[in-house]
Design a protein around this motif. Sequence first.
Motif, PDB file in Angstrom:
ATOM      1  N   LYS A   1       0.846  -1.194   0.000  1.00 19.66           N
ATOM      2  CA  LYS A   1       0.000   0.000   0.000  1.00 19.66           C
ATOM      3  C   LYS A   1       0.877   1.239   0.000  1.00 19.66           C
ATOM      4  N   TYR A   2       0.451   2.226  -0.789  1.00 15.14           N
ATOM      5  CA  TYR A   2       1.181   3.487  -0.873  1.00 15.14           C
ATOM      6  C   TYR A   2       0.200   4.580  -1.259  1.00 15.14           C
ATOM      7  N   LYS A   3       0.141   5.636  -0.456  1.00 13.21           N
ATOM      8  CA  LYS A   3      -0.750   6.768  -0.714  1.00 13.21           C
ATOM      9  C   LYS A   3      -2.192   6.313  -0.968  1.00 13.21           C
ATOM     10  N   ASN A   4      -2.675   5.421  -0.124  1.00  9.54           N
ATOM     11  CA  ASN A   4      -4.043   4.916  -0.189  1.00  9.54           C
ATOM     12  C   ASN A   4      -4.344   4.073  -1.427  1.00  9.54           C
ATOM     13  N   TYR A   5      -3.307   3.718  -2.176  1.00  7.70           N
ATOM     14  CA  TYR A   5      -3.486   2.819  -3.317  1.00  7.70           C
ATOM     15  C   TYR A   5      -2.882   1.456  -2.986  1.00  7.70           C
ATOM     16  N   THR A   6      -3.476   0.419  -3.562  1.00  6.43           N
ATOM     17  CA  THR A   6      -2.963  -0.938  -3.386  1.00  6.43           C
ATOM     18  C   THR A   6      -2.266  -1.375  -4.671  1.00  6.43           C
TER      19      THR A   6
ATOM     20  N   ALA B   1       9.482   3.865  -9.693  1.00  4.67           N
ATOM     21  CA  ALA B   1       9.105   3.931 -11.106  1.00  4.67           C
ATOM     22  C   ALA B   1       7.746   4.591 -11.286  1.00  4.67           C
ATOM     23  N   TYR B   2       6.807   4.243 -10.422  1.00  4.19           N
ATOM     24  CA  TYR B   2       5.456   4.816 -10.473  1.00  4.19           C
ATOM     25  C   TYR B   2       5.503   6.337 -10.333  1.00  4.19           C
ATOM     26  N   GLU B   3       6.296   6.843  -9.388  1.00  6.63           N
ATOM     27  CA  GLU B   3       6.381   8.295  -9.188  1.00  6.63           C
ATOM     28  C   GLU B   3       7.045   8.981 -10.381  1.00  6.63           C
TER      29      GLU B   3
ATOM     30  N   LYS C   1      -1.349  13.590 -16.317  1.00  6.36           N
ATOM     31  CA  LYS C   1      -2.788  13.437 -16.568  1.00  6.36           C
ATOM     32  C   LYS C   1      -3.245  11.980 -16.578  1.00  6.36           C
ATOM     33  N   THR C   2      -2.303  11.065 -16.490  1.00  3.27           N
ATOM     34  CA  THR C   2      -2.653   9.644 -16.529  1.00  3.27           C
ATOM     35  C   THR C   2      -3.257   9.219 -15.200  1.00  3.27           C
ATOM     36  N   LYS C   3      -4.292   8.404 -15.248  1.00  2.00           N
ATOM     37  CA  LYS C   3      -4.957   7.937 -14.032  1.00  2.00           C
ATOM     38  C   LYS C   3      -4.040   6.988 -13.257  1.00  2.00           C
ATOM     39  N   ASP C   4      -4.026   7.162 -11.948  1.00  4.13           N
ATOM     40  CA  ASP C   4      -3.216   6.287 -11.093  1.00  4.13           C
ATOM     41  C   ASP C   4      -3.586   4.830 -11.310  1.00  4.13           C
ATOM     42  N   GLU C   5      -4.880   4.567 -11.443  1.00  2.32           N
ATOM     43  CA  GLU C   5      -5.338   3.185 -11.584  1.00  2.32           C
ATOM     44  C   GLU C   5      -4.734   2.516 -12.823  1.00  2.32           C
TER      45      GLU C   5
ATOM     46  N   GLU D   1      -2.337  -0.780 -12.649  1.00  2.00           N
ATOM     47  CA  GLU D   1      -2.679  -1.974 -13.429  1.00  2.00           C
ATOM     48  C   GLU D   1      -1.492  -2.415 -14.281  1.00  2.00           C
ATOM     49  N   SER D   2      -0.776  -1.461 -14.871  1.00  3.12           N
ATOM     50  CA  SER D   2       0.383  -1.791 -15.705  1.00  3.12           C
ATOM     51  C   SER D   2       1.459  -2.512 -14.905  1.00  3.12           C
ATOM     52  N   LEU D   3       1.636  -2.110 -13.643  1.00  9.06           N
ATOM     53  CA  LEU D   3       2.679  -2.716 -12.819  1.00  9.06           C
ATOM     54  C   LEU D   3       2.431  -4.205 -12.565  1.00  9.06           C
TER      55      LEU D   3
END
Length: 407
Positions: free
Chosen positions: A238-243, A260-262, A270-274, A278-280
């Motif tokens: 979990k990171y910043k309320n995302y799983t 890498a995500y950051e 503008k890309t959605k976090d979700e 999902e890509s990861l």
Amino acid sequence: MFKNLDMAINWVQSQTRFRPKASLTHIEQAFKLMNLDLSDIKKIHITGTNGKGSVSMNITQMLMEQGFTVGTFTSPYLVKFNERIQINRNPISDDDLLNLINDIYNLKEEYLNISNESLSFFELLTLAAFKYFSLKYVDYMVIEVGIGGLLDSTNILNYDVSVITNIGMDHMKQLGDTKEKIAIQKLGILKEKGVLFTTVDESLHSLFINTAQKLHAKINIIDSHAIKTISYIPHIVKYKNYTFELPLLGVYQKDNAILAYEVVKYLLPKTKDEELIESLKHVQYAGRLENVKDNIFIDGAHNEHAINALIESIKLLFSNKKVYILFSALADKEPEHLIGKFENIAEGIIVTSFPDVRFKPLNNIGYLYIEDPKKALNFIQSKTTKDDVILITGSIHFIGYMKAHIL
């Protein structure tokens, strides 16, 4: 000119590996001879003692799934030389690689005639990757540093983002004998008014912040403590309320994935976090706690920093299993010191050999030595059950040989 790829690769690999240098003048001059225009390509530069490859693959996957063409330059390779230069995770084709090596052969001869100076293996390979990515009109270049940063051949470009994974003790002859000295070399990838992302440990935060301030650069330090592990198998954090569900095992992979995500969030705000999360899930990276067959795992840990992280992972992932180590390493990695670290977590340790010009026999370091790696593996398998774990480690070159020729 080479007509055969094996001959071409042998020529490249026979060149001086990394020559001592006080500047990047020679590779900069050779690069100018190529007349490449890389201005339309976004560039990401990655260094660190360990984790460069994992971060590169995570970034590549996320950018690919956003529809971009991504060139990735990594080292070393695991099974096939072509793996060093990839586009959208596909290694360069044999035909393209042969043409590219012929091109850099001509470049080397041209530069030799002009300057009376030769180019090293890694300088030639770096220039080859830059040319290939230019020819293929990639949108992004993800470039791994070879050694250090400041005087590394890859450091002749201005990058949109600089990334430093972590700092540990490796390549001390070239980089220095303290973490601070090594950090200064790696911080050499950060340019005036650049942007840096890092997961370096707290003891080096002041050095990183001061360096960035002097360069009027932006620095983004990711706090590892903010990344909470939910489970190790499956690997969920979990990171910043995302799983995040991470396909790569190993406790150290959470930092690599979030780093890498950051970076990609910065590049694509503008890309959605979700979508990135999902890509990861789809990242693949061979040789990093990779389950290659039944109960056999391979891991390319090859220095103290990586071995310590691997041992931490073994304790958490295989706490209820007996673990047997098959180990081999190159002579310059202090193998006697590295192998001793496994004593407290291994049921058994076997040392073996593999064909590499930098390998020196390890038959006198106090562990059972079976020279033939196939016989060594067979011996361990005869002593284990399907509920035990066999871990092959000590060198990326070693596990690559085992995967290609034995497993």
